[in-house]
Design an enzyme around this catalytic site. Structure first.
Site, short mmCIF file in Angstrom:
data_model
loop_
_atom_site.label_atom_id
_atom_site.label_comp_id
_atom_site.label_asym_id
_atom_site.label_seq_id
_atom_site.Cartn_x
_atom_site.Cartn_y
_atom_site.Cartn_z
N ASP A 1 13.13 17.64 -2.36
CA ASP A 1 12.27 16.50 -2.03
C ASP A 1 12.36 15.48 -3.17
OD1 ASP A 1 9.49 15.07 -1.28
OD2 ASP A 1 10.12 16.27 0.44
N ASP A 2 11.30 14.76 -3.41
CA ASP A 2 11.32 13.65 -4.38
C ASP A 2 11.61 14.16 -5.81
OD1 ASP A 2 11.06 11.09 -5.38
OD2 ASP A 2 9.02 10.77 -4.63
N LYS B 1 15.74 13.66 4.46
CA LYS B 1 14.37 13.24 4.76
C LYS B 1 14.20 11.86 4.15
CE LYS B 1 9.58 14.31 3.34
NZ LYS B 1 8.73 15.31 2.65
N ASP C 1 11.68 9.05 3.34
CA ASP C 1 10.27 8.72 3.19
C ASP C 1 10.08 7.20 3.34
OD1 ASP C 1 7.60 9.23 2.73
OD2 ASP C 1 7.96 10.47 0.96
N SER D 1 10.09 9.71 8.09
CA SER D 1 8.66 9.66 7.81
C SER D 1 8.02 8.40 8.39
CB SER D 1 8.41 9.71 6.30
OG SER D 1 8.94 10.90 5.75
N ARG E 1 7.85 12.92 10.62
CA ARG E 1 6.51 13.19 10.15
C ARG E 1 5.57 12.19 10.80
NH1 ARG E 1 5.45 14.97 5.23
NH2 ARG E 1 3.37 14.35 5.84
N ASP F 1 0.43 14.18 4.46
CA ASP F 1 1.00 15.37 3.79
C ASP F 1 0.05 16.56 3.85
OD1 ASP F 1 3.13 13.83 3.05
OD2 ASP F 1 2.65 13.79 0.91
#
Ligand SMILES: *[C@@H]1O[C@H](CO)[C@@H](O)[C@H](O)[C@H]1NC(C)=O
Ligand SMILES: *[C@@H]1O[C@H](CO)[C@@H](O)[C@H](O)[C@H]1NC(C)=O
Ligand SMILES: *[C@@H]1O[C@H](CO)[C@@H](O)[C@H](O)[C@H]1NC(C)=O
Length: 451
Positions: A98-99, A175, A177, A209, A234, A238
């Site tokens: 992820d990030d 993914k 965001d 997202s 998404r 979160d």
């Protein structure tokens, strides 16, 4: 009856059941009509794997927290666990970064680069390590000037470059965001990235997202469009490591099921976010509830936990084969909440292939196990006798007639989950006698049994 309606999903379009007091109208449009799906052939069933964010966040302090910081070691450790501890065979195949993985600056050619201290071998090397174990690697980007954690984002002019970089690195999933971008940029950027990923020629699953940044509902969100450009998305905020967060997410998804349920199907999934089973916030009953509700929702199953130290109880829930079978049903129809009782009991249902289905009895209560009485007939099952498997007790139950009243005992904040099939003999009866004939063996004299 619902059972009959979904049996013949090829001809049904939208089924409404007028006599019901609650919303069980079940739309099988996603199965019948040629709805366009992102044509990369990926994620025909909800993706499963592991994703760093909820448990590891933006921990970049490898000096003081070397085992848990966002670094190649963490992802290699989790790849080892997925491949050696029986996860991969059950379908948990993605390892997703992820990030906070990247350097604060792009390289001289304007390409994203991994933080050299925390990923000294580089992402391509990590991808090979993961592929060698029969797993897939996912990475994270952000449509905007910066990622949510403040790292370089993917602005409109960088989309092609970043898609190509990920393909060159042999990444399997992205993914994307949505921090630090506005409505217009997202409207252009999310479809543009879908095109750019396709243009690389590498099948890269695409998680958007976007809807979560636009409130998750129409008219801001167009789920038809999302299904054409993303494999999953998404819809909502979160998840956190708490029961209130799991409940809040489940409540939002089921409250909006009339909109969300038809949006899902093979290759296109709603994503209520990660499984936090095996972390700190959920009891075992609550962990079973998350597993059951995520299976009903046909949700992606991305665990965010520490597979090196996970308890055997949590592992047993996450590795429950029947719960996974329900989640991974090839028909890919998302389930629905059938009813909300004033007692605090809720019942959820998902139609599955081969005339099977799943039921979840869930208790919002916080006092004591609640004995809920109903019958399959009351839950709109067609006349007949059904085989019941209790998913978490892991045992076969006595066959159950639609008309037989039964009691299930549901723990506070817990579930009872059933996997339901019509007996094989009954299929024959159906075929030969229009579904009316029942062998005497299937008749039970008892009209009230405790399961
Ligand atoms: C790109 O899109 C085309 C047409 O939709 C599809 O046939 C092809 O498989 C896609 N390729 C990849 C790598 O996603
Ligand atoms: C979005 O941001 C761009 C700058 O990147 C700006 O030109 C545009 O006017 C903004 N649009 C909205 C709706 O705020
Ligand atoms: C939603 O997207 C689809 C597919 O791109 C498009 O045909 C449709 O017009 C859009 N709906 C709305 C309300 O904008």
């Amino acid at each position: 009856m619902l059972f009959n309606h979904y049996q013949d999903n090829r001809s049904a379009i939208a089924v409404k059941i007028p006599r019901m007091g609650f919303a069980v109208a079940f739309c099988v449009l996603a199965l019948a009509a040629p709805i366009l799906t992102l044509d990369n052939g990926l994620m025909r069933t909800p993706p499963m794997g592991w994703l760093a964010w909820e448990r590891y966040r933006c921990d970049i302090d490898c000096q003081n927290d070397p085992k848990n910081c966002i670094s190649e070691g963490l992802f290699r450790d989790m790849a080892d666990r997925l491949s050696e501890d029986g996860w991969r065979e059950l379908g948990y195949s993605y390892i997703n970064i992820d990030d906070c993985w990247s350097d604060m600056n792009r390289d001289g050619n304007g390409r994203l680069q991994a933080d050299a201290k925390r990923f000294p071998s580089g992402i391509p090397h990590l991808a090979r390590y993961i592929h060698n174990r029969g797993l897939k690697l996912g990475i994270y980007g952000d449509m905007g000037t910066h990622t949510c954690g403040g790292y370089p984002g993917t602005t409109l002019d960088k989309i092609t470059t970043d898609a190509q970089t990920f393909a060159d690195w042999e990444i399997d999933m992205l993914k994307l965001d949505g921090c630090y971008s506005n409505v217009t940029e997202q409207e252009q950027g999310y479809p543009a990235m879908s095109k750019a990923l396709n243009a690389t020629g590498r099948p890269i699953a695409y998680s958007c997202s976007w809807p979560a940044y636009q409130g998750g509902l129409p008219p801001q969100v167009n789920y038809t469009l999302l299904g054409e450009i993303c494999n999953l998305w998404r819809n909502y905020g979160d998840i956190q490591d708490s029961w209130s967060s799991v409940l809040n997410i489940a409540d939002w998804f089921f409250k909006n099921q009339d909109i969300l349920q038809p949006a899902a199907g093979p290759g296109r999934w709603n994503d209520p976010d990660m499984l936090v089973i095996g972390d700190f916030g959920l009891s075992m009953d609550q962990s079973r509830s998350q597993m059951a509700l995520w299976a009903i929702m046909a949700a992606p199953l991305f665990m965010s936990n520490d597979l090196r130290t996970i308890s055997s109880e949590a592992r047993t829930i996450l590795q429950n084969k029947v719960a996974i079978t329900i989640n991974q049903d090839p028909m890919g129809v998302q389930g629905r909440r059938l009813l909300v009782e004033s007692s605090g009991i809720e019942v959820f249902w998902r139609p599955l292939s081969d005339k099977t289905s799943a039921l979840v009895f869930f208790s919002r209560r916080t006092d004591m196990p609640y004995r809920y009485q109903t019958s399959l007939g009351k839950l709109h099952y067609a006349t007949g006798t059904y085989q019941i498997y209790d998913v978490f007790a892991q045992r076969e139950m006595p066959a159950l007639k639609d008309s037989t009243s039964f009691l299930v005992s549901i723990n506070p904040t817990g579930v009872v989950m059933w996997y339901i099939s019509a007996p094989a003999d009954e299929d024959q009866d159906n075929a030969h006698a229009g579904g009316k004939l029942r062998g005497p063996a299937f008749h039970r004299s008892a009209n009230h049994i405790l399961l």
